[in-house]
Design a protein around this motif. Structure first.
Motif, PDB file in Angstrom:
ATOM      1  N   ILE A 110       0.843  -1.200   0.000  1.00  0.00           N
ATOM      2  CA  ILE A 110       0.000   0.000   0.000  1.00  0.00           C
ATOM      3  C   ILE A 110       0.878   1.249   0.000  1.00  0.00           C
ATOM      4  O   ILE A 110       0.661   2.187  -0.768  1.00  0.00           O
ATOM      5  CB  ILE A 110      -0.944   0.014   1.230  1.00  0.00           C
ATOM      6  N   VAL A 128       0.464   2.731  -4.065  1.00  0.00           N
ATOM      7  CA  VAL A 128      -0.441   3.874  -4.143  1.00  0.00           C
ATOM      8  C   VAL A 128       0.289   5.186  -4.470  1.00  0.00           C
ATOM      9  O   VAL A 128      -0.084   5.867  -5.425  1.00  0.00           O
ATOM     10  CB  VAL A 128      -1.290   3.978  -2.854  1.00  0.00           C
ATOM     11  N   VAL A 144      -6.363   5.463  -7.171  1.00  0.00           N
ATOM     12  CA  VAL A 144      -5.739   5.400  -5.849  1.00  0.00           C
ATOM     13  C   VAL A 144      -6.676   4.733  -4.848  1.00  0.00           C
ATOM     14  O   VAL A 144      -6.306   3.792  -4.141  1.00  0.00           O
ATOM     15  CB  VAL A 144      -5.354   6.820  -5.369  1.00  0.00           C
ATOM     16  N   LEU A 150      -6.344   1.123  -2.981  1.00  0.00           N
ATOM     17  CA  LEU A 150      -6.357   1.084  -1.513  1.00  0.00           C
ATOM     18  C   LEU A 150      -7.381   0.075  -1.015  1.00  0.00           C
ATOM     19  O   LEU A 150      -7.108  -0.741  -0.136  1.00  0.00           O
ATOM     20  CB  LEU A 150      -6.739   2.462  -0.961  1.00  0.00           C
ATOM     21  N   SER A 163      -3.260   9.478   1.794  1.00  0.00           N
ATOM     22  CA  SER A 163      -3.364   8.605   0.632  1.00  0.00           C
ATOM     23  C   SER A 163      -3.681   9.362  -0.658  1.00  0.00           C
ATOM     24  O   SER A 163      -3.674   8.779  -1.722  1.00  0.00           O
ATOM     25  CB  SER A 163      -4.416   7.513   0.881  1.00  0.00           C
TER      26      SER A 163
END
Lengths: 272, 261
Positions: free
Chosen positions: A206, A210, A258, A262, B105
């Protein structure tokens, strides 16, 4: 209760006003047509999926991120295993040595690779002194290989740390039990060590896959014309072509990629 | 035995790879050639020139100033947030916890461009405030993570004991909570400082015209012809960072020890 809301509100306000709302503004722009009289349209998204160029670009970005993640896994696993299970002394020093490069500038590191890899650069010089290559030059700089080398260099320490942390927890007596019951080293690895370190592998993946999807600095500096990925194309749209609406649409497609990856990767951990 | 030797050999190769760019950087900062070419000839020229390169020095101080503000604001926001969360019994607690680290993220490219679009939507030019806000948005989740790790291990009875002995919230905070989380505040602040100091992408999109930070100077220098002073300034910064890092490790070690007693 009211006090806790009061304490949380500055950070929450900050995140909403300057993290979430701008994303919605971007989403709004991605549905606008160009020209003086902007109107609602799906064209920006349709254009992206209609043109082979952008689909190839998407695939290229995903492929690059997969390669980077995979190489990171291959070189990090032995490092983490050695640090967790083989050596007894010097673990903390090694961990510190793994972390120090985090604190050097991303740009300077990319530039160092440029100096190192360029024709007539350090690697070229050394290999020529050793008569391993001719005078033709290395030809690595300004290719995707150079980008991948620099990304692996930036990201693999994350994988070392996450795998190390999950291997550290594995009880040595489990391994001894497996061995005394007649399992070969390979079998012990495949049936005991590998499954137990899976969470570390996935967290590492991850942390690498990502952000790799959204890079644009390394491809810009090291990739030349061959290096363009989604990130560089978005930047071009905003700063070279001034196609802000189309750029916003590509940015949202990247964002969707993305979140999709995830979600997929975190599902892998929840299955057990 | 063979396994051990093979292991150390493998580690050696990996660490060679890991430290190649840093070694190149330090080596080239002392190399006479302007084009980073070998053979190596020692020279301190780039360090001398660095001190007369006012633009580079000015942008370095801009970066330090911006990173100090970012670190300070991030750690204050994160501390308040975590204190609030620890008091809260709301069902939203888990949701809030994952929401605040969301910016981790999202690619910085997208964060930066969306803030740029926000400016356009309200009709403002790039300015220092939005630059600072952008830096805080991407740095503060790191401070949150450091604080959360520390506060999860904290004993709630200490707070309850303090309250039942008649201390008000403020006294409890100053005398009980703050000393306990101080190492995390320091570490989180430093982490946010470093994220901001090294952040090129947000600055590149949001910096006011005519200003510059060190990463921006480095980028334009790479793009439009490299000046080896960059190697020199990066070497100095690397040295400084390692010194601060060691200091923090020592300080945190000290605090940890004093709590053990």
């Amino acid at each position: 209760m009211r006090k806790s809301i009061l304490l949380m509100s500055p950070a929450m306000f900050m995140l909403f006003a300057f993290g979430i709302i701008p994303l919605f503004i971007m989403l709004y722009y991605s549905f606008l047509s160009d020209g003086a009289e902007a109107s609602f349209t799906l064209d920006n998204y349709i254009n992206f999926f209609k043109k082979a160029f952008y689909l190839q670009l998407t695939w290229k970005t995903i492929r690059m991120s997969l390669i980077v993640t995979f190489i990171c896994l291959l070189i990090s696993y032995p490092v983490a295993y050695i640090m967790a299970k083989v050596i007894q002394k010097g673990k903390n020093l090694l961990l510190l040595l793994i972390i120090i490069p985090f604190w050097t500038s991303q740009l300077v590191r990319a530039y160092s690779w440029m100096t190192f890899l360029q024709d007539g650069g350090i690697l070229d010089y050394l290999l020529r002194k050793l008569h391993l290559i001719g005078d033709g030059g290395l030809g690595i700089l300004f290719t995707q290989t150079a980008v991948i080398i620099s990304l692996v260099h930036i990201f693999f320490p994350y994988m070392v740390l996450t795998i190390y942390m999950s291997l550290e927890k594995v009880d040595l007596s489990l391994l001894e039990a497996s061995r005394s019951l007649g399992a070969s080293s390979w079998e012990t690895f495949r049936r005991i060590i590998l499954p137990l370190s899976k969470p570390g592998i996935i967290t590492g993946a991850i942390l690498i896959f990502v952000p790799s999807l959204g890079v644009f600095v390394e491809p810009r500096i090291l990739g030349g014309t061959e290096g363009s990925v989604i990130g560089t194309v978005i930047e071009d749209q905003f700063f070279e072509i001034y196609g802000w609406n189309f750029g916003s649409a590509i940015a949202f497609i990247l964002l969707a990629m993305v979140f999709l990856s995830l979600w997929l990767l975190s599902r892998l951990t929840k299955e057990d | 035995m063979v396994k051990k030797i093979a292991s150390w050999f493998y580690l050696l190769i990996i660490f060679l790879f890991l430290y190649t760019p840093i070694a190149v950087l330090v080596l080239m900062s002392f190399n006479k050639s302007q084009y980073n070419t070998l053979p190596f000839e020692f020279s301190a020229r780039w360090y001398h020139e660095l001190f007369s390169n006012t633009r580079l020095i000015e942008s370095t101080f801009n970066s330090i100033y911006l990173a100090l503000l970012t670190g300070l604001i991030s750690v204050i926001l994160a501390t308040c947030l975590m204190l609030g969360l620890s008091k809260s019994k709301s069902k939203l607690k888990n949701w809030i916890q994952s929401f605040v680290v969301l910016p981790l993220s999202i690619p910085w490219l997208i964060m930066g461009l969306s803030l740029l679009l926000l400016l356009r939507a309200v009709g403002l030019d790039r300015n220092f405030i939005i630059l600072l806000i952008g830096h805080v948005i991407v740095s503060f989740p790191y401070a949150v993570m450091v604080l959360r790790a520390r506060m999860e291990g904290m004993d709630h009875f200490l707070q309850e004991a303090s309250a039942s002995l008649g201390a008000n919230d403020w006294t409890t905070f100053i005398r009980i909570i703050l000393p306990l989380i101080f190492p995390a505040i320091l570490a989180g602040g430093f982490l946010a400082f470093m994220i901001s100091f090294d952040n090129f992408i947000l600055s590149y999109f949001l910096i006011p015209m005519g200003s510059s930070t060190l990463p921006i100077e480095i980028y334009s220098s790479i793009k439009f012809g490299f000046t080896p002073e960059i190697n020199a300034v990066s070497t100095l910064i690397l040295g400084g960072t390692i010194a601060i890092l060691l200091l923090i490790v020592l300080l945190m070690g000290q605090t940890l020890k004093s709590f053990m007693k």
